[in-house]
Enzyme design. Sequence first.
Site, PDB file in Angstrom:
ATOM      1  N   PHE A  40       0.798  -1.213   0.000  1.00  0.00           N
ATOM      2  CA  PHE A  40       0.000   0.000   0.000  1.00  0.00           C
ATOM      3  C   PHE A  40       0.839   1.276   0.000  1.00  0.00           C
ATOM      4  CE2 PHE A  40      -2.681  -3.325   1.672  1.00  0.00           C
ATOM      5  CZ  PHE A  40      -3.894  -3.085   1.047  1.00  0.00           C
ATOM      6  N   ARG A  41       1.906   1.310   0.829  1.00  0.00           N
ATOM      7  CA  ARG A  41       2.561   2.583   1.098  1.00  0.00           C
ATOM      8  C   ARG A  41       3.810   2.871   0.264  1.00  0.00           C
ATOM      9  NH1 ARG A  41      -0.056   1.319   5.559  1.00  0.00           N
ATOM     10  NH2 ARG A  41      -1.065   3.011   6.679  1.00  0.00           N
ATOM     11  N   HIS A 126      -8.078  -6.799   9.389  1.00  0.00           N
ATOM     12  CA  HIS A 126      -8.603  -5.818   8.438  1.00  0.00           C
ATOM     13  C   HIS A 126      -9.557  -6.441   7.426  1.00  0.00           C
ATOM     14  CE1 HIS A 126      -4.833  -3.188   9.386  1.00  0.00           C
ATOM     15  NE2 HIS A 126      -5.766  -3.089  10.306  1.00  0.00           N
ATOM     16  N   CYS A 137     -27.198  -5.647   7.572  1.00  0.00           N
ATOM     17  CA  CYS A 137     -27.524  -6.897   8.279  1.00  0.00           C
ATOM     18  C   CYS A 137     -26.354  -7.857   8.385  1.00  0.00           C
ATOM     19  CB  CYS A 137     -28.709  -7.582   7.604  1.00  0.00           C
ATOM     20  SG  CYS A 137     -28.362  -8.238   5.937  1.00  0.00           S
ATOM     21  N   SER A 201       4.637  -2.493   8.156  1.00  0.00           N
ATOM     22  CA  SER A 201       5.278  -1.219   8.499  1.00  0.00           C
ATOM     23  C   SER A 201       5.039  -0.849   9.958  1.00  0.00           C
ATOM     24  CB  SER A 201       4.743  -0.106   7.590  1.00  0.00           C
ATOM     25  OG  SER A 201       3.325  -0.010   7.714  1.00  0.00           O
TER      26      SER A 201
END
Length: 253
Positions: A40-41, A126, A137, A201
């Site tokens: 991601f980073r 996550h 619901c 990280s």
Amino acid sequence: MIATDLRSGVEQLGDMIAEASVIVPFTGAGISTESGIPDFRSPGGLWSRNQPIPYDAFVARQDARDEAWRRRFAMQPTFGAARPSRGHRALAALYRAGKIPAVLTQNIDNLHQASGFAEQDVIELHGNTTYARCIGCGRRHELEWVKACWERTHHAPVCTVCDEPVKTATISFGQPMPEEAMQRAAELAQNCDLLLAIGSSLVVWPAAGFPLLAKQSGAKLVIINNEPTDQDQTADLVIRYDIGEILGPFVGN
């Protein structure tokens, strides 16, 4: 202690694994990059191309929901082709040997399950992107159904039971963390004697607190990551080399 070279790092890790009775891995995106899933980073990572869509925006706006599903289906070839890395397979070998009771993961790619972990022994902090849930619901929806709806209407679908929005079963920024997973993760961190933080990280909280909790509870802490982390000074061993190279020797154990 920072390993001076790959060989000494692997040897020290091997000694710590041999001595430990209960090992809990804590994994981040770095363990899946060998599988072809970008992190991601880092430069070129997912967030360098698209900023994440916060949960409140997903709930409030149809265009945000549409964009979230557009991105997910754009990533489907990547997720669909991914296979467990050497890191996943090494942890699965230790799991089969009885050293690892469960794995804590920040990842959403289902690769720990694919490597041989039972579903109940993968604690997904996550969530999981390989299926969807209604945010009202909680009903589970398979991606095939979501995609069919998307292709028919070009809009994110709503639940067939309660008409609330359907999103991937992941935890977005601003969305409450899964209580059961967090409780079980805390119990595992407090009751292991070795925690392996791999490919994370260690900046996304509250998940990043579990390695520290393990250390504070008396466990040894090993951090395996290409880049420095804020918790390196707390660790008993830091190995900054390729995850596959570090864990590859343990695949057959």
